[in-house]
Scaffold this motif. Structure first.
Motif, short mmCIF file in Angstrom:
data_model
loop_
_atom_site.label_atom_id
_atom_site.label_comp_id
_atom_site.label_asym_id
_atom_site.label_seq_id
_atom_site.Cartn_x
_atom_site.Cartn_y
_atom_site.Cartn_z
N ARG A 18 -39.78 132.32 3.54
CA ARG A 18 -38.48 131.86 4.60
C ARG A 18 -37.73 133.45 4.85
NH1 ARG A 18 -36.30 127.39 0.53
NH2 ARG A 18 -34.38 127.83 1.57
N ALA A 19 -37.58 133.60 6.10
CA ALA A 19 -36.81 134.71 6.37
C ALA A 19 -35.52 135.01 5.74
CB ALA A 19 -36.56 134.73 7.89
N GLU A 20 -34.64 134.11 5.49
CA GLU A 20 -33.48 134.00 4.90
C GLU A 20 -33.29 134.53 3.46
OE1 GLU A 20 -34.12 129.50 4.47
OE2 GLU A 20 -34.62 131.32 5.90
N VAL A 105 -31.02 128.82 -1.17
CA VAL A 105 -31.77 127.67 -1.53
C VAL A 105 -30.78 126.47 -1.45
CG1 VAL A 105 -32.95 126.78 -3.25
CG2 VAL A 105 -33.26 129.17 -2.77
N GLU A 106 -29.81 126.47 -2.19
CA GLU A 106 -28.83 125.12 -2.20
C GLU A 106 -28.67 124.93 -0.51
OE1 GLU A 106 -27.03 126.50 -6.21
OE2 GLU A 106 -25.63 126.68 -4.66
N GLN A 107 -28.08 125.74 0.22
CA GLN A 107 -27.84 125.59 1.57
C GLN A 107 -29.03 124.76 2.37
OE1 GLN A 107 -26.52 129.38 2.99
NE2 GLN A 107 -24.53 129.26 2.34
N ARG A 108 -30.09 125.26 2.04
CA ARG A 108 -31.31 124.79 2.54
C ARG A 108 -31.23 123.18 2.47
NH1 ARG A 108 -35.79 126.30 5.50
NH2 ARG A 108 -37.57 125.23 5.32
N GLY A 224 -37.21 129.31 -7.61
CA GLY A 224 -38.04 128.10 -8.00
C GLY A 224 -37.05 127.27 -8.86
N LEU A 225 -36.19 127.98 -9.78
CA LEU A 225 -35.36 127.11 -10.71
C LEU A 225 -34.22 126.52 -10.02
CD1 LEU A 225 -35.33 128.98 -13.84
CD2 LEU A 225 -36.47 127.16 -13.62
N SER A 226 -33.63 127.26 -8.87
CA SER A 226 -32.73 126.62 -8.09
C SER A 226 -33.08 125.32 -7.36
CB SER A 226 -32.07 127.82 -7.08
OG SER A 226 -31.42 128.69 -7.81
#
Length: 234
Positions: A18-20, A105-108, A224-226
């Protein structure tokens, strides 16, 4: 245990795909590389020092076997010391970037937590502070290992388990901090899913021994953990 290892691999794949997330990785890679190079020199010195303490004197038939075993166990102990130092110091040094990584990760997933308003140095110091109590626990395991210093296999096993346990605390630090988990809550999480985190941190430990790939371990663990905690909360 296998689920924990699989989650780490998933985090690594997402980090690279993932680029971001990759854009955050490149920001911290240089600092992690410098730290890794500095600690590598210390690890080689420690291997030589410990091995010379364990290698027996004399010319008995078994001397060569014991010598090779001493070098092997010294390598494991010294490398684990380097790994623990790298993860503790590296996680603190790049703490603001790790927080950004977790937030993306949360935003996704649409489950973004509150944004951290602390400054750069505050996040670094907070990460270091979170390492203190796990480090004390590691020292207890180290003390137990010293009791069996002249039984290298036992000493190594104790030190390895203590190191993996310590890494579990370190690798969960960023997602746990974003949820305002105190030490007791983190310890409860690690105890409730003990084998899951042993598998996760155990694979991370092995990959930390691989040059250059070890630079990806800390950010991959955060990804991974997020993802894991977001999915569980949902």
């Amino acid at each position: 245990m296998f689920k924990g290892a699989a989650l780490f691999i998933t985090g690594l794949k997402q980090l690279l795909a993932r680029a971001e997330l990759r854009s955050v990785l490149w920001r911290m890679a240089g600092l992690l590389l410098v730290l890794m190079l500095l600690l590598t020199g210390g690890v080689f010195w420690l291997i030589d020092y410990v091995a010379n303490l364990w290698i027996p004197e004399g010319d008995a038939w078994y001397w060569q076997i014991v010598s090779w075993l001493a070098w092997l166990l010294a390598f494991v102990l010294a490398v684990l010391c380097g790994i623990v130092s790298f993860v503790a110091l590296g996680s603190a040094a790049v703490a603001p970037w790790l927080d950004l990584l977790a937030r993306r990760v949360e935003q996704r997933t649409g489950s973004e937590l509150a944004e951290q308003t602390s400054g750069w140095m505050q996040l670094v110091m907070h990460s270091l502070a979170n390492s203190v109590r796990p480090l004390l626990g590691l020292m207890l395991w180290g003390g137990a290992a010293l009791l069996f210093f002249w039984l290298p296999p036992v000493a190594t096993a104790l030190w390895v388990y203590g190191g993996v346990r310590f890494l579990s605390f370190e690798l969960i630090d960023t997602p746990a901090s974003r949820r305002n988990w105190n030490y007791a809550r983190r310890k409860s999480e690690l105890n409730e899913e003990r084998w899951f985190y042993i598998g996760f941190s155990g694979l991370a430990t092995l990959l930390l021994m691989v040059p250059l790939l070890n630079l990806l371990v800390i950010p991959a663990a955060v990804v991974g953990l997020s993802q894991h905690l977001v999915n569980r909360e949902e």
